[in-house]
Motif scaffolding. Structure first.
Motif, PDB file in Angstrom:
ATOM      1  N   GLU A 432       0.828  -1.093   0.058  1.00 24.27           N
ATOM      2  CA  GLU A 432      -0.055   0.072  -0.100  1.00 24.27           C
ATOM      3  C   GLU A 432       0.813   1.058  -0.210  1.00 24.27           C
ATOM      4  OE1 GLU A 432      -3.660   1.566  -0.309  1.00 24.27           O
ATOM      5  OE2 GLU A 432      -3.305  -0.660  -0.201  1.00 24.27           O
ATOM      6  N   GLN A 435       1.910   2.077  -3.243  1.00 21.94           N
ATOM      7  CA  GLN A 435       0.767   2.554  -4.264  1.00 21.94           C
ATOM      8  C   GLN A 435       0.296   3.924  -3.890  1.00 21.94           C
ATOM      9  OE1 GLN A 435      -0.601   0.313  -6.654  1.00 21.94           O
ATOM     10  NE2 GLN A 435      -1.853   2.129  -7.272  1.00 21.94           N
ATOM     11  N   ARG A 439       0.159   6.831  -6.558  1.00 21.19           N
ATOM     12  CA  ARG A 439      -1.059   7.794  -6.802  1.00 21.19           C
ATOM     13  C   ARG A 439      -0.709   9.568  -6.336  1.00 21.19           C
ATOM     14  NH1 ARG A 439      -3.672   5.555  -2.968  1.00 21.19           N
ATOM     15  NH2 ARG A 439      -4.197   3.790  -4.170  1.00 21.19           N
ATOM     16  N   ARG A 445       1.425   2.001 -12.555  1.00 22.77           N
ATOM     17  CA  ARG A 445       2.241   0.912 -11.827  1.00 22.77           C
ATOM     18  C   ARG A 445       2.804   0.158 -12.745  1.00 22.77           C
ATOM     19  NH1 ARG A 445       2.030  -1.253  -6.522  1.00 22.77           N
ATOM     20  NH2 ARG A 445       3.614  -2.837  -6.481  1.00 22.77           N
TER      21      ARG A 445
END
Length: 900
Positions: A432, A435, A439, A445
């Motif tokens: 996470e 990620q 973002r 990705r």
């Protein structure tokens, strides 16, 4: 005109039913509370207002607590969110802002507002007493063929097993079956029940005169063999399947399903062919996994899964909708109540919900739908195919152009620097955390993963280009300007070393920018040196930015996606609108690799719980095993249609009974759980279910058994004693008088006018656009985005969700439509102009012809006298003269709109 008004006053449609009790919540309201409201309360409120703690005396986990409110009074005012303190608190509009630490999500507030606005419906509290194991609920027990009781038969009439079960219940209350309905009522009842169309006067008279003992059985067999039967009963199933011809709101794709009609035609054909119900179920879940042979039309059965709402392409909601239509439609189980937590009443844990979630998450909808039929090679069809090729080539060209532009941009120094810096900044990050960084920086990705893998491989190989980059990343930021160049290894590629030495970067970001420019520099003409080849390798074939067309969608930005979607939408619109498109099926296909489902804690996909296998719910398959064949759809279908499943046959038998009596033996046809009322005749339900399976799952045999019973053939007349003892007719002491649903009403209007078009199948037609179509209503366009108001007025099923049975309301708009709509007036004019009427020589003969065409009978002497007086002053030049007015009065009559 006053005669017309007088006749209307005597004849217009009135429903002889009591108004619904406004205090009693509807099934839809209770379902909204359980599916939407309770999860919000559970997630955000129970910790302070639940079973363990009731701050301010407020308890929100029980209906009693919600109604009672807090210590200082109620917190909910049903129907008025503005006066409800609960709503004010969650909107943070008063001093008691709730939850106290952080605001409730906007969508959760909207759920609570809608619940209060619609009446704040709450389920009744269960009676307190010894805990009962829900697994012992009657519906979860195996179906057993019960002994047929020896019911009294005082009149010596021909009766079957159904009558024995019903008669035994009646005898307990001192009642008996009502007398047989008159033959005219029976033939009309049979026609409407099985075909949704009225009999002609000649057909009524033929049956009335047929004194043979098997006349009724032959009539039933004749109607079951009619193609009109599948159109009638197929429409009932389309309610169950939440069928529509459009997706609802979809911002990027064509909203119409181009080939939805192939599912509707499959359903109609299946009922007409009396396809065994277990096969019917299996095809709707897994037709693509069955050996179909040359006839591929059953692939259209997968529309059961694919023709639901698209929820703005939210995949969790799409899968939830598919679970709902499968479990409620086939088994009467409200499994989606377990999306956020274990089912509050039925033995359905959240793990079982996510086991089914994994089945449907393991599928995809292929872009190219399979052909299931041929079209004649007409010039129009050939032109259509060429136009499709041209339009689809435009999609490919646009995709290729945008892909090339995106790859070129990824090879620019700024983009290379962004991804290299992200790789360096996430050296020790995982999951996470990575990620979130991608973002924040708006990075893709796929490209990040390729750069990360490439850099790791280069470092492992001791690359003279990328080992120095890693060395720079290890220099503390505060010492970077002073120590960065000294940290470069002696083996550093000379081109990279010179670029860094010349630039003297002060930060890692500046160093990475220099590094990226060196990587992206155009190689000199001729054969590159060893140093140049080392640098160029990062952007060479097979490098991080060498992204294949197959992965084009993974690197598209919103502008790319929207541009390609706009072109694709035009292609889809063209296919959907063209009458020359060959039929295709909206299918599912299994993914190459099935999804391993996990429980989403509180229904939140970002809060992942334990893994669960793909398998059927335990309550219907006690000895279940995890699915191993692809997604598991075929294994799920076999579990549902297993004779050992206690629900499937019971649910379908109950649906068929509902269609013949207006109510099922169980009055919640899609909820057989512990909160449902018990069936009125449990032994009869099990008798019919066991017989249904034993006789090959034949729906037509089930119809025949029901209709040949004396119970079905009873009069609908109600005695005061019957009404006093059984006001809702749960014991079936008489047949129920029923109003025609919209489909049967509209089709009957067209039939009476002589305009009914019995063409079977094909693309849907707009029923409300002039010139009005004369097709049967089952072939009408169902647009989720803009459902016609007439459908809503006449209680046509909402296609947004599975519909177990039609509501029946009485509102002024229904009478106004029948009196004023151009469609109805058009049918009245056509009825008055039919050749049977026009050819009659006298007014009395014309009136008689009208009655025979509209009501399938001759007028009585009084009716004849009244009607002839009414038309006596007709003005033949009038736009809507006395004869059309008389025709419309007959079409508005109770006799036309009700079945006894």
């Amino acid at each position: 005109m006053r005669w017309f008004l007088a006749l209307c006053a005597a004849s217009c449609v009135v429903v002889s039913a009591r108004a619904a009790d406004p205090a009693k919540p509807t099934a839809a309201q209770l379902e909204y509370f359980e599916a939407k409201v309770r999860p919000v309360l559970a997630d955000h409120c129970y910790s302070c207002h639940g079973p363990k703690k009731q701050s301010a005396g407020l308890r929100l986990d029980t209906s009693t607590g919600i109604k009672a409110g807090a210590d200082d009074g109620p917190v909910v005012v049903p129907g008025d969110p503005a006066k409800s303190r609960l709503i004010k608190s969650v909107k943070r509009e008063n001093e008691l802002a709730m939850p106290p630490k952080s605001p409730l999500p906007a969508e959760a507030v909207a759920v609570l507002v809608e619940w209060v606005k619609s009446g704040a419906a709450l389920p009744a509290e269960t009676a307190q007493g010894p805990a009962v194991d829900p697994k012992k609920h009657w519906a979860f027990q195996p179906v057993r063929a019960p002994l047929v009781p020896a019911a009294p038969n005082p009149k010596g009439e021909s009766r079957n097993e159904i009558d024995a079960f019903v008669g035994a219940k009646l005898a307990e209350k001192g009642l008996a079956l009502a007398p047989r309905a008159d033959r005219r009522a029976l033939v009309r009842r049979a026609y409407f029940d099985l075909t949704g169309l009225p009999p002609t006067a000649e057909e009524v008279e033929a049956f009335v005169k047929d004194a043979a003992p098997d006349a009724w059985a032959r009539l039933v067999d004749k109607l079951l063999a009619s193609p009109r039967y599948g159109e009638r009963w197929g429409r009932y199933w389309l309610d169950v399947a939440r069928y529509a011809d459009s997706k609802g709101y979809d911002l990027t794709r064509e909203r119409a399903f181009p080939f939805s009609y192939t599912y509707r035609d499959y359903v109609v054909r299946s009922f007409n062919e009396d396809k065994p119900y277990d096969r019917f179920v299996t095809e709707q879940l897994a037709a693509d996994l069955l050996p179909l042979g040359a006839d591929k039309r059953p692939l259209a059965a997968l529309g059961f899964l694919t023709l639901g709402r698209r929820f703005l392409n939210n995949q969790q909601d799409i899968i939830d909708d598919r679970i709902d239509v499968v479990t409620r439609g086939f088994m009467g189980l409200t499994v989606t109540c377990a999306r956020c937590h274990d089912h509050k009443y039925d033995p359905i844990p959240a793990k079982d919900y996510y086991s089914l979630y994994g089945v449907f998450a393991s599928t995809n909808e292929p872009a190219e739908l399979p052909l299931i039929g041929d079209m004649p090679r007409t010039p129009e069809v050939i032109a259509f195919e060429k136009e499709v090729e041209t339009r689809e080539a435009a999609i490919v060209a646009e995709r290729d152009k945008r892909h090339a532009a995106t790859v070129a941009k990824l090879r620019e120094p700024a983009a290379v620097a962004e991804y290299l810096l992200a790789v360096l900044d996430t050296r020790d990050a995982r999951g996470e955390e990575v990620q979130n960084l991608l973002r924040q920086r708006d990075l893709t990705r796929l490209v990040y993963d390729r750069w990360r893998e490439f850099v790791a491989a280069e470092v492992k190989a001791k690359s003279a280009v990328f080992v120095p980059l890693q060395a720079l990343a290890a220099v503390p930021e505060k010492d970077f300007e002073a120590k960065a160049l000294a940290a470069l290894p002696q083996s550093t590629n000379p081109l990279v070393a010179k670029a860094l030495t010349d630039a003297k970067p002060k930060t890692l970001k500046a160093a990475v920018d220099v590094f990226a420019k060196a990587l992206c520099a155009a190689p000199p003409a001729g054969t590159p040196s060893k140093e140049q080849a080392e640098v160029a390798r990062a952007l060479a074939k097979g490098g991080p930015t060498d992204i294949a067309l197959a992965d084009a969608e993974k690197i598209q930005n919103r502008a790319d996606r929207d541009a390609i979607a706009a072109i694709r939408k035009k292609v889809d619109t063209f296919k959907a609108a063209s009458p020359h498109a060959p039929p295709r099926a909206h299918v599912l296909a299994d993914n190459a690799q099935p999804t391993q489902p996990v429980v989403f804690l509180r229904g939140n996909p970002g809060n992942r719980g334990p893994q669960v296998p793909r398998q059927a719910p335990e309550i219907v398959t006690p000895n279940r095993k995890p699915f191993t064949q692809g997604s598991g759809r075929l294994e799920l279908a076999r579990a549902i249609t297993s004779p050992e499943n206690p629900l499937t046959a019971r649910v379908m038998v109950n649906r068929v009974w509902l269609g013949h009596f207006g109510h099922g033996l169980l009055r919640t046809p899609s909820d057989f759980g512990v909160r449902s009322d018990p069936p009125s005749h449990p032994e009869l339900l099990d008798y019919l279910a066991s017989t249904f399976v034993r006789e090959g799952w034949s729906v037509k045999r089930l119809h025949r058994a029901i209709m040949l019973s004396a119970t079905y053939q009873q009069s609908s007349a109600v005695t005061p004693e019957m009404y006093k003892l059984d006001p809702e007719n749960r014991l079936l002491a008489h047949q129920n008088r029923r109003r025609l649903d919209f489909e049967a009403l509209r089709d009957s209007l067209l039939s009476a006018s002589g305009r009914l078009d019995l063409t079977e199948g094909g693309k849907p037609v707009d029923l409300f656009k002039a010139p009005f179509s004369a097709r049967r209503t089952v072939y009408g366009l169902i647009d989720r985005t803009s459902l016609p108001g007439t459908f809503k007025v006449f209680d046509v099923a909402n296609p947004d969700t599975h519909s177990p049975q039609r509501f029946q309301t009485t509102v002024p708009q229904q009478a106004l439509f029948l009196m004023n709509s151009p469609f109805v007036q058009e049918q009245a004019k056509s009825l008055a102009a039919r050749k049977e009427v026009a050819a009659a020589k006298t007014a009395a003969a014309k009136v008689t012809a009208l009655y025979r065409l509209a009501l399938s009978r001759n007028p009585t002497a009084d009716e004849l006298a009244l009607a002839t007086r009414f038309v006596a002053g007709d003005d033949p030049k009038s736009a809507f003269g006395a004869w059309p007015q008389l025709a419309q009065v007959l079409l508005l009559s109770n006799e036309f709109a009700f079945v006894d």
